[in-house]
Design a protein around this motif. Structure first.
Motif, PDB file in Angstrom:
ATOM      1  N   UNK A 268     -37.725 -56.225  -7.766  1.00 12.98           N
ATOM      2  CA  UNK A 268     -39.148 -56.542  -7.886  1.00 12.98           C
ATOM      3  C   UNK A 268     -39.526 -56.834  -9.332  1.00 12.98           C
ATOM      4  N   UNK A 269     -38.939 -56.113 -10.275  1.00 18.00           N
ATOM      5  CA  UNK A 269     -39.229 -56.324 -11.692  1.00 18.00           C
ATOM      6  C   UNK A 269     -38.715 -57.674 -12.186  1.00 18.00           C
ATOM      7  N   UNK A 270     -37.824 -58.275 -11.401  1.00 22.63           N
ATOM      8  CA  UNK A 270     -37.327 -59.622 -11.727  1.00 22.63           C
ATOM      9  C   UNK A 270     -38.168 -60.695 -11.028  1.00 22.63           C
TER      10      UNK A 270
ATOM     11  N   UNK B 275     -33.334 -37.801 -13.297  1.00 23.54           N
ATOM     12  CA  UNK B 275     -33.301 -38.640 -12.099  1.00 23.54           C
ATOM     13  C   UNK B 275     -33.675 -37.806 -10.878  1.00 23.54           C
ATOM     14  N   UNK B 276     -33.115 -36.612 -10.783  1.00 21.91           N
ATOM     15  CA  UNK B 276     -33.397 -35.737  -9.642  1.00 21.91           C
ATOM     16  C   UNK B 276     -34.872 -35.363  -9.603  1.00 21.91           C
ATOM     17  N   UNK B 277     -35.434 -35.013 -10.744  1.00 23.44           N
ATOM     18  CA  UNK B 277     -36.850 -34.650 -10.797  1.00 23.44           C
ATOM     19  C   UNK B 277     -37.745 -35.826 -10.418  1.00 23.44           C
TER      20      UNK B 277
ATOM     21  N   UNK C   3     -40.023 -43.234  -9.260  1.00 21.43           N
ATOM     22  CA  UNK C   3     -38.728 -43.907  -9.444  1.00 21.43           C
ATOM     23  C   UNK C   3     -38.315 -44.006 -10.916  1.00 21.43           C
ATOM     24  N   UNK C   4     -37.067 -43.660 -11.175  1.00 21.15           N
ATOM     25  CA  UNK C   4     -36.571 -43.582 -12.553  1.00 21.15           C
ATOM     26  C   UNK C   4     -36.627 -44.930 -13.259  1.00 21.15           C
ATOM     27  N   UNK C   5     -36.555 -46.014 -12.499  1.00 21.00           N
ATOM     28  CA  UNK C   5     -36.522 -47.334 -13.136  1.00 21.00           C
ATOM     29  C   UNK C   5     -37.867 -47.688 -13.766  1.00 21.00           C
ATOM     30  N   UNK C   6     -38.912 -46.930 -13.410  1.00 28.88           N
ATOM     31  CA  UNK C   6     -40.205 -47.144 -14.049  1.00 28.88           C
ATOM     32  C   UNK C   6     -40.182 -46.706 -15.515  1.00 28.88           C
ATOM     33  N   UNK C   7     -39.184 -45.880 -15.863  1.00 31.27           N
ATOM     34  CA  UNK C   7     -39.061 -45.410 -17.235  1.00 31.27           C
ATOM     35  C   UNK C   7     -38.174 -46.387 -18.009  1.00 31.27           C
TER      36      UNK C   7
ATOM     37  N   UNK D 224     -29.536 -49.857 -13.172  1.00 31.32           N
ATOM     38  CA  UNK D 224     -30.154 -50.418 -11.968  1.00 31.32           C
ATOM     39  C   UNK D 224     -30.569 -51.877 -12.176  1.00 31.32           C
ATOM     40  N   UNK D 225     -30.998 -52.214 -13.365  1.00 30.41           N
ATOM     41  CA  UNK D 225     -31.296 -53.624 -13.661  1.00 30.41           C
ATOM     42  C   UNK D 225     -30.035 -54.472 -13.540  1.00 30.41           C
ATOM     43  N   UNK D 226     -28.922 -53.953 -14.045  1.00 28.64           N
ATOM     44  CA  UNK D 226     -27.651 -54.676 -13.937  1.00 28.64           C
ATOM     45  C   UNK D 226     -27.212 -54.794 -12.484  1.00 28.64           C
TER      46      UNK D 226
END
Length: 297
Positions: free
Chosen positions: A68-70, A255-257, A264-268, A277-279
Motif C-alpha cells: 500500500x505504501x508503494x 514487533x510483538x508489542x 503495524x511495525x511498518x508504520x514506524x 518488509x519494504x524489500x
C-alpha cells in the motif's frame, strides 16, 4: 487379527501418504475445477505455512501495508475461520462489517488504507466458532465472492495452519498469483512446511519464496546474538525445494508489542524490520512482473 491390522496399516499408508504417487498427482491435477478470478482484483497473494505460530498473520499485514505504501490498492483477507488474527493486528477488534452495498456485497472495513475482511467482523469477537467442514467452506466462498473488494491491485490472503480444506478450496476456487511460505528455522516447523510446499506445488500454485521468521535474537542490553530456534533451517528448506529465501526476520520485542496493540511495525519508518518488509513487497512485485513477462513471451 494381525492380518486385519496389517491390511489396515497398508491401506492407511496408501491413502494418507504425505507424497502422492505420480498417478495420484495426475488425477488430482485433471480434477481441478476452473479457477474464477475475484471481480476487480488483479493479483491474489497467499501467505501460508502448514504450521501454526510462525507469524503468518503479522507478516501478511505488514506485506499488505508495504504494498500500500508503494501506492497500490491493497486488501487483506483473514482466511483463518477458527482463529482470526487480523482484527487484532489491524486494531479492528469489536468492529463489525454490517454495511451492504447496492449489489448485495459486504463492505470490507478499512484501516491503514487497507480493505480488511475477517470472519471476526461477522461473528461475536469472544465466541468460539464450532463449525463442520461444509460451513467453513461456505464461509470462505462468501469472504472471497460476496465482499466488495473491487478495485484492488493486490489481495493478500492470510491462510490458516495446515494443508486442509481451506487451503485447497482457495487454491482451486481462484487463480493465485503466488504464495509466500513462512517458516522458522526449527525442525519442528520445517516438517509441516515441507508438506505445505508439496501441497502448493500439487495444485499448481507458484511459490514466490520463503520467509524465515524468528531467525535470530539480539539482546537489547548487550547485543549478543542467539539462534534460539536453530540455524539455517530456512536455507536448508530453500535448497531442498530449489526456492529463494526472500527475507529473514529476527525475534523483536517491539514487533510483538506492535502486533498486540494493533499498530503495524511498518508504520514506524527507518527501522530494520520496516526495511525488510519494504524489500519483501518489492520482491513480490518483481516476481509478478517476471511471471507476466514470461507468459507474454
Amino acid at each position: 487379527m494381525f492380518i486385519r491390522l496389517n491390511c489396515f496399516r497398508i491401506i492407511f499408508q496408501r491413502y494418507h501418504s504425505t507424497k502422492p504417487t505420480p498417478h495420484q498427482q495426475a488425477m488430482m491435477a485433471r480434477g481441478l475445477p476452473k479457477r474464477t478470478p475475484i471481480e476487480g482484483v488483479q493479483h491474489v497473494i497467499a501467505v501460508g505455512s502448514g504450521k501454526g505460530g510462525v507469524g503468518k498473520s503479522s507478516i501478511s499485514v505488514n506485506i499488505a501495508l508495504a504494498l500500500s505504501r508503494l501506492s497500490y490498492r491493497v486488501g487483506i483477507l483473514d482466511a483463518d475461520i477458527f482463529g482470526p488474527s487480523i482484527p487484532t493486528l489491524l486494531n479492528l477488534r469489536n468492529h463489525k462489517a454490517t454495511t451492504i452495498t447496492k449489489t448485495n456485497l459486504i463492505e470490507p472495513l478499512i484501516n491503514f488504507n487497507l480493505k480488511c475482511m475477517s470472519i471476526g467482523f461477522l461473528t461475536k469477537s469472544d465466541g468460539a466458532i464450532v463449525w463442520r467442514g461444509l460451513m467453513v467452506m461456505q464461509a470462505i466462498e462468501k469472504l472471497l465472492r460476496q465482499v466488495a473488494w473491487s478495485p484492488l491491485d493486490y489481495l493478500i490472503i492470510d491462510l490458516p495452519p495446515g494443508t486442509g480444506d481451506v487451503q485447497l478450496s482457495i487454491a482451486q476456487l481462484i487463480p493465485l498469483s503466488g504464495v509466500i511460505v513462512v517458516t522458522t528455522p526449527q525442525e519442528l516447523s520445517l516438517v509441516d512446511v515441507r508438506k505445505a510446499i508439496e501441497m502448493f506445488r500439487l495444485v499448481h500454485v507458484p511459490i514466490i519464496g520463503i520467509v524465515e521468521n524468528f531467525s535470530t535474537y539480539f539482546c537489547s542490553k548487550c547485543s549478543h546474538e542467539e539462534k534460539i530456534f536453530g540455524e539455517n533451517g530456512g536455507q536448508l528448506l530453500a535448497n531442498e525445494f530449489h526456492l529463494n529465501i526472500l527475507q529473514s526476520l529476527p525475534i523483536d520485542i517491539h514487533f510483538r508489542r506492535a502486533c498486540d496493540e494493533g499498530r503495524p511495525i511498518i508504520q514506524e519508518n527507518e527501522t530494520m524490520l520496516c526495511s525488510k518488509f519494504n524489500n519483501l513487497a518489492k520482491q513480490i512485485i518483481e516476481f509478478i512482473h517476471t511471471k507476466q513477462t514470461t507468459t507474454i513471451e
